[in-house]
Scaffold this motif. Structure first.
Motif, PDB file in Angstrom:
ATOM      1  N   THR A  33     -50.687 -27.145 -62.858  1.00 66.02           N
ATOM      2  CA  THR A  33     -51.652 -26.650 -64.010  1.00 66.02           C
ATOM      3  C   THR A  33     -52.001 -25.299 -63.214  1.00 66.02           C
ATOM      4  OG1 THR A  33     -52.443 -28.733 -64.710  1.00 66.02           O
ATOM      5  CG2 THR A  33     -53.733 -26.968 -65.091  1.00 66.02           C
ATOM      6  N   VAL A  34     -51.851 -24.212 -64.098  1.00 66.33           N
ATOM      7  CA  VAL A  34     -52.228 -22.995 -63.490  1.00 66.33           C
ATOM      8  C   VAL A  34     -53.562 -22.334 -64.401  1.00 66.33           C
ATOM      9  CG1 VAL A  34     -50.507 -22.489 -62.105  1.00 66.33           C
ATOM     10  CG2 VAL A  34     -50.299 -21.614 -64.543  1.00 66.33           C
ATOM     11  N   ASN A  35     -54.306 -21.506 -64.041  1.00 64.64           N
ATOM     12  CA  ASN A  35     -55.394 -20.892 -64.710  1.00 64.64           C
ATOM     13  C   ASN A  35     -54.988 -19.598 -64.722  1.00 64.64           C
ATOM     14  OD1 ASN A  35     -57.053 -23.204 -65.401  1.00 64.64           O
ATOM     15  ND2 ASN A  35     -57.567 -23.251 -63.353  1.00 64.64           N
ATOM     16  N   LEU A  36     -54.735 -18.952 -65.994  1.00 62.83           N
ATOM     17  CA  LEU A  36     -54.238 -17.253 -65.687  1.00 62.83           C
ATOM     18  C   LEU A  36     -55.544 -16.700 -66.777  1.00 62.83           C
ATOM     19  CD1 LEU A  36     -50.725 -18.037 -66.924  1.00 62.83           C
ATOM     20  CD2 LEU A  36     -51.664 -17.667 -64.759  1.00 62.83           C
ATOM     21  N   ASN A  37     -56.107 -15.704 -66.160  1.00 63.53           N
ATOM     22  CA  ASN A  37     -56.907 -14.727 -66.940  1.00 63.53           C
ATOM     23  C   ASN A  37     -55.883 -13.951 -67.745  1.00 63.53           C
ATOM     24  OD1 ASN A  37     -55.925 -12.636 -65.253  1.00 63.53           O
ATOM     25  ND2 ASN A  37     -57.628 -13.002 -63.873  1.00 63.53           N
ATOM     26  N   LYS A  38     -56.386 -12.859 -68.640  1.00 65.52           N
ATOM     27  CA  LYS A  38     -55.535 -11.870 -69.391  1.00 65.52           C
ATOM     28  C   LYS A  38     -54.792 -11.455 -68.719  1.00 65.52           C
ATOM     29  CE  LYS A  38     -59.381 -10.428 -71.885  1.00 65.52           C
ATOM     30  NZ  LYS A  38     -59.977  -9.548 -73.090  1.00 65.52           N
ATOM     31  N   SER A  39     -55.039 -10.861 -67.432  1.00 63.56           N
ATOM     32  CA  SER A  39     -54.119 -10.082 -66.866  1.00 63.56           C
ATOM     33  C   SER A  39     -52.883 -10.885 -66.192  1.00 63.56           C
ATOM     34  CB  SER A  39     -55.023  -9.139 -65.738  1.00 63.56           C
ATOM     35  OG  SER A  39     -55.493  -8.422 -66.355  1.00 63.56           O
ATOM     36  N   LEU A  40     -53.426 -12.054 -65.619  1.00 62.01           N
ATOM     37  CA  LEU A  40     -52.277 -12.727 -64.872  1.00 62.01           C
ATOM     38  C   LEU A  40     -51.269 -13.440 -66.210  1.00 62.01           C
ATOM     39  CD1 LEU A  40     -54.225 -14.678 -62.368  1.00 62.01           C
ATOM     40  CD2 LEU A  40     -52.567 -12.913 -61.905  1.00 62.01           C
ATOM     41  N   LEU A  41     -51.830 -13.749 -67.305  1.00 58.51           N
ATOM     42  CA  LEU A  41     -51.107 -14.073 -68.398  1.00 58.51           C
ATOM     43  C   LEU A  41     -50.289 -13.215 -68.826  1.00 58.51           C
ATOM     44  CD1 LEU A  41     -50.555 -15.870 -70.913  1.00 58.51           C
ATOM     45  CD2 LEU A  41     -52.484 -14.897 -72.094  1.00 58.51           C
ATOM     46  N   TYR A  42     -50.453 -11.787 -69.055  1.00 60.10           N
ATOM     47  CA  TYR A  42     -49.669 -10.759 -69.276  1.00 60.10           C
ATOM     48  C   TYR A  42     -48.673 -10.722 -68.084  1.00 60.10           C
ATOM     49  CZ  TYR A  42     -48.081  -5.961 -70.353  1.00 60.10           C
ATOM     50  OH  TYR A  42     -47.406  -4.708 -70.636  1.00 60.10           O
ATOM     51  N   MET A  43     -48.989 -10.599 -66.855  1.00 60.17           N
ATOM     52  CA  MET A  43     -48.027 -10.566 -65.882  1.00 60.17           C
ATOM     53  C   MET A  43     -46.876 -11.730 -65.827  1.00 60.17           C
ATOM     54  SD  MET A  43     -48.494  -7.798 -64.213  1.00 60.17           S
ATOM     55  CE  MET A  43     -49.592  -6.591 -63.587  1.00 60.17           C
ATOM     56  N   PHE A  44     -47.411 -12.797 -66.091  1.00 59.31           N
ATOM     57  CA  PHE A  44     -46.551 -14.270 -66.218  1.00 59.31           C
ATOM     58  C   PHE A  44     -45.652 -13.945 -67.309  1.00 59.31           C
ATOM     59  CE2 PHE A  44     -45.891 -18.638 -67.297  1.00 59.31           C
ATOM     60  CZ  PHE A  44     -45.015 -19.030 -66.066  1.00 59.31           C
ATOM     61  N   HIS A  45     -46.177 -13.642 -68.382  1.00 65.95           N
ATOM     62  CA  HIS A  45     -45.161 -13.344 -69.527  1.00 65.95           C
ATOM     63  C   HIS A  45     -43.984 -12.180 -69.291  1.00 65.95           C
ATOM     64  CE1 HIS A  45     -43.835 -11.570 -73.490  1.00 65.95           C
ATOM     65  NE2 HIS A  45     -43.826 -12.714 -73.872  1.00 65.95           N
ATOM     66  N   ASN A  46     -44.519 -11.215 -68.407  1.00 64.00           N
ATOM     67  CA  ASN A  46     -43.434 -10.099 -68.292  1.00 64.00           C
ATOM     68  C   ASN A  46     -42.526 -10.729 -67.149  1.00 64.00           C
ATOM     69  OD1 ASN A  46     -44.034  -7.689 -69.774  1.00 64.00           O
ATOM     70  ND2 ASN A  46     -45.977  -7.642 -68.781  1.00 64.00           N
TER      71      ASN A  46
END
Length: 158
Positions: free
Chosen positions: A121-134
């Motif tokens: 389980t990982v918690n992703l703020n908006k920026s980390l979500l965007y980076m993970f998607h990329n």
């Protein structure tokens, strides 16, 4: 995963015809998950939906935190394996299930699990979500699979 996220990496492994997601933490743990083409499509759909719910790609990409991550070389830095332990085993697990929801801070809480047993389980703020998607999109592009979006697949969202 109770400890803080340190680094993420996704690479295509031709021999397996899968993506290998590696996530390391500040406590020197490394979690390895194998992502199939189908699972990658499911995950991209979840991430796309979450990005849309959080203001969209343009808004997140232009935020101060995201632009600072890019300026700091988020995608240029080499992945540091080093002296780590492997809570899910050194060979990793085959990702099978996705659960997505919000944690108490409103960040995306993303659970990636095998068919049976312990996952991550990982918690992703908006920026980390965007980076993970990329990062995932780059891995899919590297694979040569072509489009992997699976519109009709179902996933558990809570």
């Amino acid at each position: 995963m109770a400890d803080k996220l340190y680094q993420m990496n996704i690479s295509y492994v031709p021999k397996e015809d899968r993506l290998l997601l590696k996530i390391s933490t500040k406590n020197s743990n490394e979690y390895r998950l194998w992502l199939t083409r189908r699972f990658s499509g499911l995950l991209i759909n979840v991430l796309n939906k979450e990005i849309t719910n959080r203001g969209g790609s343009s808004s997140i990409a232009s935020s101060k935190i995201t632009t600072r991550m890019f300026k700091d070389g988020a995608f240029e830095k080499s992945y540091e394996g080093g002296n780590v332990t492997f809570p899910l085993g050194e060979s990793g697990i085959l990702a099978y299930k996705i659960n997505a929801g919000n944690n108490k801070d409103g960040d995306l809480q993303l659970e990636l699990s095998p068919e049976q047993g312990q996952g991550l389980t990982v918690n992703l703020n908006k920026s980390l979500l965007y980076m993970f998607h990329n990062l995932l999109a780059q891995g899919v592009e590297q694979s040569g699979w072509g489009p992997v979006s699976i519109e009709t697949a179902s996933m558990k969202l809570h």
